[in-house]
Scaffold this motif. Structure first.
Motif, PDB file in Angstrom:
ATOM      1  N   THR A 151       2.514  -1.026  -9.119  1.00 35.55           N
ATOM      2  CA  THR A 151       3.113  -0.379  -7.953  1.00 35.55           C
ATOM      3  C   THR A 151       4.309   0.486  -8.361  1.00 35.55           C
ATOM      4  O   THR A 151       4.501   1.593  -7.861  1.00 35.55           O
ATOM      5  CB  THR A 151       3.488  -1.413  -6.869  1.00 35.55           C
ATOM      6  OG1 THR A 151       3.938  -0.717  -5.726  1.00 35.55           O
ATOM      7  CG2 THR A 151       4.532  -2.393  -7.338  1.00 35.55           C
ATOM      8  N   VAL A 169       0.974  -6.812  -1.758  1.00 33.57           N
ATOM      9  CA  VAL A 169       1.687  -5.613  -1.314  1.00 33.57           C
ATOM     10  C   VAL A 169       2.797  -5.319  -2.318  1.00 33.57           C
ATOM     11  O   VAL A 169       3.716  -6.118  -2.459  1.00 33.57           O
ATOM     12  CB  VAL A 169       2.275  -5.821   0.100  1.00 33.57           C
ATOM     13  CG1 VAL A 169       3.045  -4.585   0.552  1.00 33.57           C
ATOM     14  CG2 VAL A 169       1.180  -6.163   1.091  1.00 33.57           C
ATOM     15  N   HIS A 194      -3.452   1.204  -0.054  1.00 33.45           N
ATOM     16  CA  HIS A 194      -2.282   2.069   0.036  1.00 33.45           C
ATOM     17  C   HIS A 194      -2.041   2.675  -1.343  1.00 33.45           C
ATOM     18  O   HIS A 194      -2.070   1.958  -2.343  1.00 33.45           O
ATOM     19  CB  HIS A 194      -1.077   1.241   0.488  1.00 33.45           C
ATOM     20  CG  HIS A 194       0.156   2.039   0.762  1.00 33.45           C
ATOM     21  ND1 HIS A 194       0.982   2.485  -0.244  1.00 33.45           N
ATOM     22  CD2 HIS A 194       0.707   2.471   1.925  1.00 33.45           C
ATOM     23  CE1 HIS A 194       1.991   3.168   0.289  1.00 33.45           C
ATOM     24  NE2 HIS A 194       1.847   3.170   1.602  1.00 33.45           N
ATOM     25  N   ASP A 195      -1.801   3.982  -1.386  1.00 34.66           N
ATOM     26  CA  ASP A 195      -1.706   4.691  -2.665  1.00 34.66           C
ATOM     27  C   ASP A 195      -0.671   4.111  -3.608  1.00 34.66           C
ATOM     28  O   ASP A 195      -0.879   4.054  -4.816  1.00 34.66           O
ATOM     29  CB  ASP A 195      -1.358   6.168  -2.434  1.00 34.66           C
ATOM     30  CG  ASP A 195      -2.573   6.953  -1.980  1.00 34.66           C
ATOM     31  OD1 ASP A 195      -3.687   6.392  -2.055  1.00 34.66           O
ATOM     32  OD2 ASP A 195      -2.410   8.123  -1.562  1.00 34.66           O
ATOM     33  N   LYS A 202       1.594   1.144  -2.805  1.00 38.76           N
ATOM     34  CA  LYS A 202       1.772  -0.309  -2.735  1.00 38.76           C
ATOM     35  C   LYS A 202       0.540  -1.087  -3.169  1.00 38.76           C
ATOM     36  O   LYS A 202       0.598  -2.310  -3.276  1.00 38.76           O
ATOM     37  CB  LYS A 202       2.092  -0.716  -1.304  1.00 38.76           C
ATOM     38  CG  LYS A 202       3.355  -0.111  -0.738  1.00 38.76           C
ATOM     39  CD  LYS A 202       3.489  -0.565   0.713  1.00 38.76           C
ATOM     40  CE  LYS A 202       4.780  -0.082   1.329  1.00 38.76           C
ATOM     41  NZ  LYS A 202       5.005  -0.750   2.632  1.00 38.76           N
ATOM     42  N   GLN A 244      -1.816  -2.475  -1.656  1.00 39.91           N
ATOM     43  CA  GLN A 244      -2.245  -2.808  -0.304  1.00 39.91           C
ATOM     44  C   GLN A 244      -1.039  -2.726   0.622  1.00 39.91           C
ATOM     45  O   GLN A 244       0.099  -2.917   0.190  1.00 39.91           O
ATOM     46  CB  GLN A 244      -2.800  -4.239  -0.246  1.00 39.91           C
ATOM     47  CG  GLN A 244      -4.230  -4.362  -0.729  1.00 39.91           C
ATOM     48  CD  GLN A 244      -4.757  -5.773  -0.515  1.00 39.91           C
ATOM     49  OE1 GLN A 244      -4.212  -6.726  -1.034  1.00 39.91           O
ATOM     50  NE2 GLN A 244      -5.821  -5.903   0.261  1.00 39.91           N
ATOM     51  N   ALA A 245      -1.307  -2.457   1.900  1.00 39.64           N
ATOM     52  CA  ALA A 245      -0.248  -2.474   2.893  1.00 39.64           C
ATOM     53  C   ALA A 245      -0.695  -3.357   4.050  1.00 39.64           C
ATOM     54  O   ALA A 245      -1.857  -3.758   4.122  1.00 39.64           O
ATOM     55  CB  ALA A 245       0.052  -1.055   3.363  1.00 39.64           C
ATOM     56  N   TYR A 267      -1.524  -4.328   7.827  1.00 34.92           N
ATOM     57  CA  TYR A 267      -1.999  -3.791   9.100  1.00 34.92           C
ATOM     58  C   TYR A 267      -2.072  -4.952  10.078  1.00 34.92           C
ATOM     59  O   TYR A 267      -2.779  -5.921   9.832  1.00 34.92           O
ATOM     60  CB  TYR A 267      -3.393  -3.184   8.903  1.00 34.92           C
ATOM     61  CG  TYR A 267      -3.862  -2.223   9.983  1.00 34.92           C
ATOM     62  CD1 TYR A 267      -4.131  -2.666  11.278  1.00 34.92           C
ATOM     63  CD2 TYR A 267      -4.061  -0.876   9.693  1.00 34.92           C
ATOM     64  CE1 TYR A 267      -4.580  -1.774  12.252  1.00 34.92           C
ATOM     65  CE2 TYR A 267      -4.512   0.016  10.662  1.00 34.92           C
ATOM     66  CZ  TYR A 267      -4.766  -0.434  11.941  1.00 34.92           C
ATOM     67  OH  TYR A 267      -5.210   0.438  12.903  1.00 34.92           O
ATOM     68  N   ASP A 297       3.106  -2.321   7.930  1.00 35.56           N
ATOM     69  CA  ASP A 297       3.160  -0.858   7.850  1.00 35.56           C
ATOM     70  C   ASP A 297       2.627  -0.249   9.123  1.00 35.56           C
ATOM     71  O   ASP A 297       3.065   0.806   9.556  1.00 35.56           O
ATOM     72  CB  ASP A 297       2.337  -0.369   6.660  1.00 35.56           C
ATOM     73  CG  ASP A 297       2.925  -0.863   5.360  1.00 35.56           C
ATOM     74  OD1 ASP A 297       2.623  -2.006   4.969  1.00 35.56           O
ATOM     75  OD2 ASP A 297       3.734  -0.126   4.761  1.00 35.56           O
ATOM     76  N   ASN A 350      -4.575   4.208  11.402  1.00 39.05           N
ATOM     77  CA  ASN A 350      -4.559   4.684  10.019  1.00 39.05           C
ATOM     78  C   ASN A 350      -5.488   5.880   9.882  1.00 39.05           C
ATOM     79  O   ASN A 350      -6.629   5.746   9.486  1.00 39.05           O
ATOM     80  CB  ASN A 350      -5.002   3.540   9.096  1.00 39.05           C
ATOM     81  CG  ASN A 350      -4.958   3.934   7.650  1.00 39.05           C
ATOM     82  OD1 ASN A 350      -4.186   4.815   7.272  1.00 39.05           O
ATOM     83  ND2 ASN A 350      -5.778   3.294   6.839  1.00 39.05           N
TER      84      ASN A 350
END
Ligand code: WT7
Length: 645
Positions: free
Chosen positions: A356, A519, A549-550, A552, A554-555, A557, A591, A644
Motif C-alpha cells: 500500500t 485495508v 482500491h488502487d 489501499k 481494499q476499501a 463499503y 470509504d 462506487n
C-alpha cells in the motif's frame, strides 16, 4: 505465468548469499521430514538457553496443543540484548529516526540493556509480576521497544495496541486480557500531526477499574492530566531505579505476548505467542529470508503495533544482533522522498515495507525516488497483502534499480513469522508470487470438500504440520482457537486465505475467503465495523464488504439501513464515518456508505454478502444465483443506488 516474468537470481547476489538453491532444498526437506533434528540444531544456533529441552516437539497439532522445546528455560529479552553484550556492546542496536528529519538517535546494545533494565525495574516496583499482562500503547519511539523487552525480561506478557486505535478499542483489549498496567506516551507525532495517546488511554481507563499503573513517556511538551497514584512519568520513574535487572528464567512455552487481530466473527482475538518457538522462527526467518549479514542495516517500516513490527523490528533482528531502524513517521512527510532519504541517511541495506505504501508512492511519480541515491540498498521486502505486479515492477526497477531482489513474504499474526517467501539470493522471483514455503512450513491447497489438490491448482491454503511460532491459543478462549483455525479442515491449520500454485510449485496468494478485509495492510473484520455502525442510534442494520482500491488494496463499503423515519443525508454519512473512527480507529473508516432500505437476504434471513461484494466492486452483470433471495427486487434497488461509479 510466462517464463519471461521470471527474475532469476543474479549470480553476483548468489555468490554471497548464506545458502544456495541446493542448500535451501536440503534444509527444507530435513525441516519437513525430520523437524525435531532440524529445529533442535537451529535452536542451538540461534538461541541461548539457561537449561536445555527434553523434547523438541510434542503435543497434538490437530487440537492446537503443541509444545516446542519442552522443559527448556530461556529469556527472550536476554537473547535479544544481554547475549550480545560481550561482542557488540558498542554496536548500534536501534537507529531511531523521528518524524522530523532533524531527529534521530543511535542506541547501542549497551544503551539498550541499561534502558530495558531500568524500565523492567520500574515495572517490578509498580507491582508487575511474571505472567501479568501489560498494555503498550505507544508511538514509534525507542521506549516502545524498551517496553516490550522490559516486559519480556521480567516475564510479563505484553499486549501492544496500535497507536491508531480508539479509546473504545483500547478498553476492549485491556479488559479482554485483564491488563493492569499501561505504558504510553503523552502524545505521538506522525506526519507532523499530534496524536493524543494519553487522552485516549484516560478515556479507555474510565472503564478499566483494574488498571493501577500508567507509565507515561514524555514525547512532546504538552501537558496531560495525571491521576495521582496511578500515573507516573517514565523519565521520573527510571531515575529512581537501578540499571541492572536479572532476566527472569522462563519456560520455553511461557507466553511472550498477546496481539489482538480481527477475524470474521466476534471481537478481535488475542493471539498468544510463547517464548522459544516464536523467537526461533522470528530469528531464523529474519536471517535466511533477508539474507542477513553482519553489518547490515535493517529497516522494517511497519509499526510495532502489528505483528510485522514485533517480529521484524524487535525480536528477529535483535535476536540476531542486528541494527534495526525504528521510524516514527510516514512515507510522505515532509515529502514523498522520505523513505529514500532515510535509507541514504542511515545507509540502510535491507528495506521491508507494505504494497500500500509502494502504490501510494508510485502514484507520485519517479522523481521523489530518483532525487535520492539508494546505493546502500541490496535487498527489498514486501508484506501484508498481495503485491500487484505493477507495484512489484516499480519497486524492483525504480527503487531497487534492478539490483535488489524482492522478498514477498506471506504470513499472519497467527503464524508469528514468515511462512511462504523467497530467500533473497536463492529463490528465482516472479512478481506477485510469495514463491516457496519457508523451513518447517508444509502448505497444501484444499478444494471445497477438503481434498488435497496436487500439482498446479487453486484452493484454500492450509498448513499441515506444526511450526515453532504457530499460535498457541486465543487468550482466555482456547476453544475459539480450535474453532477458528483447526475445525474447518480437521488436522490442518486453516489460514483463511486462498491461493494458487503454479507448475513450478510457486504460491500466489489470492486473498481472504472469510469476512476479513485488508485495508492499507490493516486487517479488519467486516463484522467489527458492522457492530460499530449498529451501535449508532439511527442505524437499524449494516452490512460491510471490501471493494478493490488502487492504493489501499481494499476499501470499506458499508450498506446501512436506517431506523424507520430517519432521513438520509450526506451529513449523516459523515457522522457515521466519524462514529466508526471513534469506535475502532480512523483506519477503519468506511470509504463509502450506501443507504439501503433493504439488504439482500435469504428466506432464512442470512445476508448474501457475495451479492453485496459484487455491487460494491461494480461487477453487476454477473451476480450469480439470486433465486434464493426473499425479495429479489432489493438487488435492483441497491444497484440503482450504488456509490462506487
Ligand atoms: C493476512 C494476515 C504478515 C504480517 C502482516 C499482516 C494477508 C499478508 C501477504 C502477502 C498476500 C498477504 C493475508 C493474510 N497477507 N502478507 N505477502 N501476500 N497476502 O498480518 O494482519 O495477521 O494479516 O494478510 O491475507 O491472511 P495480519
Amino acid at each position: 505465468m510466462s517464463q519471461s516474468h521470471v527474475y532469476p537470481v543474479n549470480p553476483e547476489q548468489a555468490s554471497h548469499s548464506l545458502i544456495d538453491k541446493a542448500g535451501y532444498q536440503r534444509m527444507y526437506e530435513q525441516s519437513i521430514n525430520d523437524p525435531e533434528t532440524f529445529w533442535g540444531e537451529q535452536a542451538e544456533q540461534f538461541l541461548g538457553f539457561f537449561q536445555p529441552w527434553s523434547k523438541v516437539l510434542s503435543g497434538d497439532f490437530s487440537k492446537a496443543d503443541v509444545s516446542w522445546f519442552k522443559d527448556a528455560k530461556l529469556n527472550a529479552c536476554w537473547n535479544c540484548v544481554d547475549r550480545h553484550l560481550p561482542q557488540r556492546a558498542d554496536q548500534t542496536a536501534l537507529i531511531w529516526e523521528g518524524d522530523d528529519p532533524a531527529d534521530s538517535l543511535p542506541i547501542t546494545y549497551r544503551d539498550l540493556h541499561l534502558a530495558v533494565c531500568r524500565l523492567a525495574n520500574v515495572l517490578k516496583q509498580r507491582g508487575v509480576k511474571k505472567g501479568d499482562r501489560v498494555c503498550i500503547y505507544m508511538p514509534m519511539i525507542p521506549e516502545a521497544v524498551y517496553a516490550m523487552l522490559a516486559c519480556a525480561r521480567i516475564g510479563a506478557i505484553h499486549s501492544v495496541v496500535f497507536g491508531g486505535f480508539s479509546p473504545d478499542a483500547i478498553k476492549d483489549r485491556i479488559l479482554d486480557s485483564d491488563c493492569q498496567s499501561v505504558i504510553t506516551a503523552n502524545q505521538g507525532i506522525r506526519g507532523g500531526k499530534v496524536i493524543a495517546l494519553k487522552d485516549n488511554v484516560d478515556k479507555a481507563l474510565a472503564n478499566c477499574p483494574n488498571v493501577h499503573s500508567v507509565i507515561v513517556v514524555k514525547r512532546t511538551n504538552a501537558e496531560v492530566s495525571f491521576k495521582q497514584g496511578r500515573d507516573v512519568w517514565y523519565h521520573d520513574a527510571i531515575d529512581q531505579v537501578d540499571d541492572q535487572c536479572a532476566a527472569e528464567v522462563m519456560d520455553a512455552e511461557d507466553p511472550l505476548f498477546i496481539l489482538y487481530t480481527s477475524g470474521s466473527t466476534g471481537k478481535p482475538k488475542g493471539v498468544l505467542h510463547t517464548t522459544a518457538g516464536y523467537l526461533l522462527s522470528a530469528a531464523i526467518s529474519h536471517k535466511y529470508i533477508f539474507d542477513y549479514h553482519e553489518g547490515d542495516v535493517f529497516w522494517c517500516s511497519a509499526d510495532v503495533g502489528w505483528v510485522t513490527g514485533h517480529s521484524y523490528i524487535v525480536y528477529g533482528p535483535l535476536c540476531n544482533g542486528a541494527t534495526s531502524l525504528v521510524f516514527e513517521g510516514v512515507p510522505t512527510y515532509p515529502d514523498a522522498s522520505r523513505f529514500w532519504q532515510v535509507i541514504d541517511k542511515h545507509q540502510v541495506t535491507i528495506f521491508y515495507t507494505a504494497p500500500t505504501a509502494l502504490r501510494a508512492l508510485m502514484s507520485m511519480g519517479n522523481e521523489p525516488v530518483q532525487a535520492t541515491s539508494r546505493q546502500s540498498l541490496r535487498l527489498l521486502g514486501s508484506v501484508g497483502e498481495p503485491i500487484n505486479p505493477e507495484a512489484w515492477e516499480w519497486y524492483y526497477n525504480v527503487v531497487g534499480e534492478q539490483r535488489c531482489p524482492i522478498v514477498d513474504t506471506w504470513w499472519q499474526t497467527e503464524t508469528g513469522a514468515s511462512m511462504i517467501s523467497p530467500l533473497a539470493g536463492v529463490t528465482d522471483l516472479k512478481p506477485g508470487s510469495a514463491t516457496l514455503p519457508f523451513f518447517g512450513v508444509k502448505p497444501e491447497l484444499l478444494d471445497a470438500d477438503g481434498n488435497i489438490i496436487t500439482g498446479a491448482g487453486k484452493g484454500n491454503l492450509v498448513i499441515t504440520q506444526s511450526w515453532p511460532s504457530q499460535i498457541r491459543t486465543v487468550f482466555g478462549d482456547h476453544q475459539r482457537c480450535v474453532d477458528t483455525y483447526f475445525t474447518a479442515y480437521p488436522g490442518y491449520y486453516f489460514t483463511g486465505d486462498s491461493a494458487r500454485r503454479d507448475e513450478d510449485g510457486y504460491y500466489w496468494i489470492i486473498g481472504r475467503v472469510d469476512d476479513v478485509i485488508n485495508v492499507s495492510g490493516h486487517r479488519l473484520g467486516t463484522a467489527e465495523i458492522e457492530s460499530a455502525l449498529v451501535l449508532h442510534p439511527k442505524v437499524a442494520e449494516a452490512a460491510v464488504v471490501g471493494f478493490p482500491h488502487d492504493i489501499k488494496g481494499q476499501a470499506v463499503y458499508a450498506y446501512v439501513t436506517l431506523m424507520l423515519g430517519v432521513e438520509e443525508s450526506d451529513a449523516l454519512r459523515k457522522e457515521l464515518v466519524a462514529f466508526v473512527a471513534g469506535e475502532i480507529g480512523a483506519f477503519a473508516r468506511p470509504d463509502i456508505i450506501q443507504f439501503a432500505p433493504g439488504l439482500p437476504k435469504t428466506r432464512s434471513g442470512k445476508i448474501m454478502r457475495r451479492i453485496l461484494r459484487k455491487i460494491a466492486a461494480n461487477e453487476t452483470d454477473n451476480l450469480g444465483d439470486t433465486s434464493t433471495l426473499a425479495d429479489p427486487s432489493v438487488v435492483e434497488q441497491l444497484i440503482a443506488n450504488r456509490h462506487n461509479r
